[in-house]
Enzyme design. Structure first.
Site, PDB file in Angstrom:
ATOM      1  N   GLU A   1      30.068  29.019  51.769  1.00  7.88           N
ATOM      2  CA  GLU A   1      30.990  27.886  51.835  1.00  7.88           C
ATOM      3  C   GLU A   1      31.039  27.344  53.260  1.00  7.88           C
ATOM      4  OE1 GLU A   1      35.223  26.855  49.886  1.00  7.88           O
ATOM      5  OE2 GLU A   1      35.268  28.576  51.250  1.00  7.88           O
TER       6      GLU A   1
ATOM      7  N   LYS B   1      54.913  30.129  54.412  1.00  4.70           N
ATOM      8  CA  LYS B   1      54.219  30.100  55.691  1.00  4.70           C
ATOM      9  C   LYS B   1      53.167  28.992  55.658  1.00  4.70           C
ATOM     10  CE  LYS B   1      50.708  31.895  58.603  1.00  4.70           C
ATOM     11  NZ  LYS B   1      50.247  30.524  58.893  1.00  4.70           N
TER      12      LYS B   1
ATOM     13  N   GLU C   1      43.796  32.090  45.722  1.00  5.31           N
ATOM     14  CA  GLU C   1      42.912  30.941  45.515  1.00  5.31           C
ATOM     15  C   GLU C   1      42.026  30.859  46.747  1.00  5.31           C
ATOM     16  OE1 GLU C   1      42.367  29.219  42.931  1.00  5.31           O
ATOM     17  OE2 GLU C   1      43.958  30.128  41.748  1.00  5.31           O
TER      18      GLU C   1
ATOM     19  N   ALA D   1      37.668  35.592  53.210  1.00  4.23           N
ATOM     20  CA  ALA D   1      37.815  36.693  54.169  1.00  4.23           C
ATOM     21  C   ALA D   1      39.282  37.032  54.387  1.00  4.23           C
ATOM     22  CB  ALA D   1      37.149  36.327  55.489  1.00  4.23           C
TER      23      ALA D   1
ATOM     24  N   CYS E   1      37.891  23.587  48.699  1.00  2.46           N
ATOM     25  CA  CYS E   1      37.315  24.747  48.025  1.00  2.46           C
ATOM     26  C   CYS E   1      36.552  24.307  46.781  1.00  2.46           C
ATOM     27  CB  CYS E   1      38.400  25.764  47.665  1.00  2.46           C
ATOM     28  SG  CYS E   1      39.766  25.092  46.701  1.00  2.46           S
TER      29      CYS E   1
END
Length: 491
Positions: free
Chosen positions: A393, A187, A262, A243, A296
């Protein structure tokens, strides 16, 4: 702004699903617009997958698994190398498609293509080794028994990938999954499906048996959540926000399936007074502003020894104001737009929050007057340790600076986060560099080097940044089950 895309293609962009060895439309008939972040114009529309499409893809992967899991490692390696050759042959088009859909400068997109090729070639090597290492005898304290440990494919796996590094995160998951003998439902992000669909076309051209590899584009709700919940998906490998990762894990728990995650990061770069200042500036700028900070692994927290703080901050401000922001296809551009309007608005909210929290905006934070999701490189100094811009973040070109007085204070400040993905240490003392790296609670630490990542090593972090590891032999093991076979000798 006119986006000059050097994309030379005779055929139209791929916008369909790929299920059971053929391109097809969604059974639900829905479509999703794909936007150029540099101009805010709709490039095209892709199929919006539905629950019925997920079911078709999982059914196809389940059927294909029966034979695929029994193929030799050498046979799977041949497919992986064919994919690598296909990517290399289309290097220019794939890079341009990334810049068009994601907004990253063309030079950065070219780096990504090299990473994809290297990853498929590396896992081809590991696939070949499985013919010898996939089953191994283990010494046991019994003269009457023989114990074997077998490594077998996990089964049908779902790969859910993000929008910040199209094709790279797919390669990091797809290559080891195929090498292990798994069948796949991929996906892509609904924000950047175009490079992923072109990669899918290359995978299809490699001649994999029908159903081994399937792609369902669509939203997280309609496709991602259904894959995580599907009882015949053995493993979900997800890269994205913390989240959403929490939701993936909760959903996967309902059927007790394997999960690799991750997720986020809020990483530090620690600069000591004995560091080469020119090197420090380059490493800080690269760690914060590469891919417009949409990483990230962004080292967006600068911890600098107080005696050189003013000098480093002045150099960083000068560097940030000189950075050319604009059309990713312009050769002089160093930073493109943010990839989506949602991300653009998120970054703007964080910049406003930083000001409210009392951090001093040194430079940046402006938006360009032309269309597109552009934000200039932004630096905050005197940032409170409890400010959202220091602790959360942001996923944008926002850098925060704090000072420290000694090594212990620097380590404590760097580790004071719920994340633990990466860190960078800049020092002229090799012994201290290793000592500090050992003390940092992070899965990857760079010492005096840019954020280089090799497929032979590892990727993943501590705490809320990761569950599991990608790349290296760890990436292959993530898609394998371990079976013990114990027999009586002579029977």
């Amino acid at each position: 702004m006119t986006t000059r895309m050097p994309l030379r293609r005779d055929e139209p962009l791929i916008t369909q699903l790929y299920i059971d060895g053929r391109w097809c439309d969604s059974e639900g008939g829905g479509r999703l617009p794909v936007v150029n972040p540099s101009t805010e114009e709709v490039i095209t529309e892709v199929q919006a997958g539905s629950g019925a499409d997920v079911e078709r893809a999982v059914n196809a992967a389940t059927r294909a698994l029966r034979d695929w899991k029994h193929t030799t490692g050498a046979a799977r390696a041949a497919y992986l190398r064919a994919i690598a050759r296909g990517v290399e042959a289309r290097r220019e088009d794939l890079a341009a498609l990334q810049s068009l859909n994601n907004g990253k400068p063309l030079a950065e997109a070219q780096i990504d293509i090299g990473d994809v090729v290297a990853t498929f070639n590396y896992y081809a090597e590991l696939a070949e080794q499985l013919d010898e290492t996939g089953e191994a005898e283990v010494a046991i304290p019994s003269a009457e028994h023989r114990a074997l440990i077998r490594r077998e494919p996990a089964g049908v796996v779902a790969l859910i990938v993000p929008w910040n590094f199209p094709m790279v995160t797919t390669a990091w998951k797809l290559a080891p999954a195929l090498a292990a003998g798994c069948t796949v439902v991929l996906k892509p992000s609904e924000v950047t499906p175009l490079p992923e669909l072109q990669l899918a076309a290359i995978v299809a051209e490699a001649g994999l048996p029908a159903g081994v590899f399937n792609v369902v584009t669509g939203t997280g709700t309609e496709v991602g959540a259904r894959l995580a919940a599907h009882p015949r998906i053995a493993k979900v490998s997800f890269t994205g926000s913390t989240a959403v990762g929490e939701q993936v894990m909760k959903t996967a728990a309902e059927t007790i399936k394997g999960v690799s995650l991750e997720l986020g990061g809020k990483s530090s770069i620690v600069v000591f007074a004995d560091a080469d200042l020119d090197l420090a500036v380059e490493l800080v700028a690269g760690g914060a502003f590469f891919n417009a900070g949409q990483m990230c692994s962004a080292t967006s927290r600068v911890l600098v020894e107080r005696t050189i703080a003013d000098a480093l901050i002045a150099r960083l401000a000068e560097r940030a104001t000189r950075m050319v922001v604009g059309d990713p296809f312009s050769p002089d551009v160093q930073m493109g737009p943010l990839t989506s309007r949602a991300q653009y608005e998120r970054v703007q909210r964080f910049i406003a929050q930083g000001k409210r929290d009392g951090a001093r905006l040194l430079t940046g934070g402006e938006t360009l007057t032309s269309p597109g999701y552009f934000v200039t490189p932004t630096i905050f100094v005197d940032v409170p340790a409890d400010s959202a811009v220091w602790r959360e973040e942001i996923f944008g070109p926002v850098l925060c600076v704090r000072s420290f007085d000694d090594e212990e204070q620097a380590i404590d400040a760097a580790n004071d986060t719920e994340f633990g993905l990466v860190a960078t240490v800049v020092t002229g003392d090799a012994t201290r560099g290793k000592r500090v790296a050992d003390a940092l609670a992070a899965g990857v630490v760079w010492i005096n080097t840019p954020q280089l990542i090799f497929p032979q090593t590892s990727w993943g972090g501590y705490k809320q940044s990761s569950i599991g590891r990608e790349l290296g032999p760890f990436g292959l093991a993530a898609f394998q089950e371990i079976k013990q076979v114990l027999t009586v000798i002579g029977h």
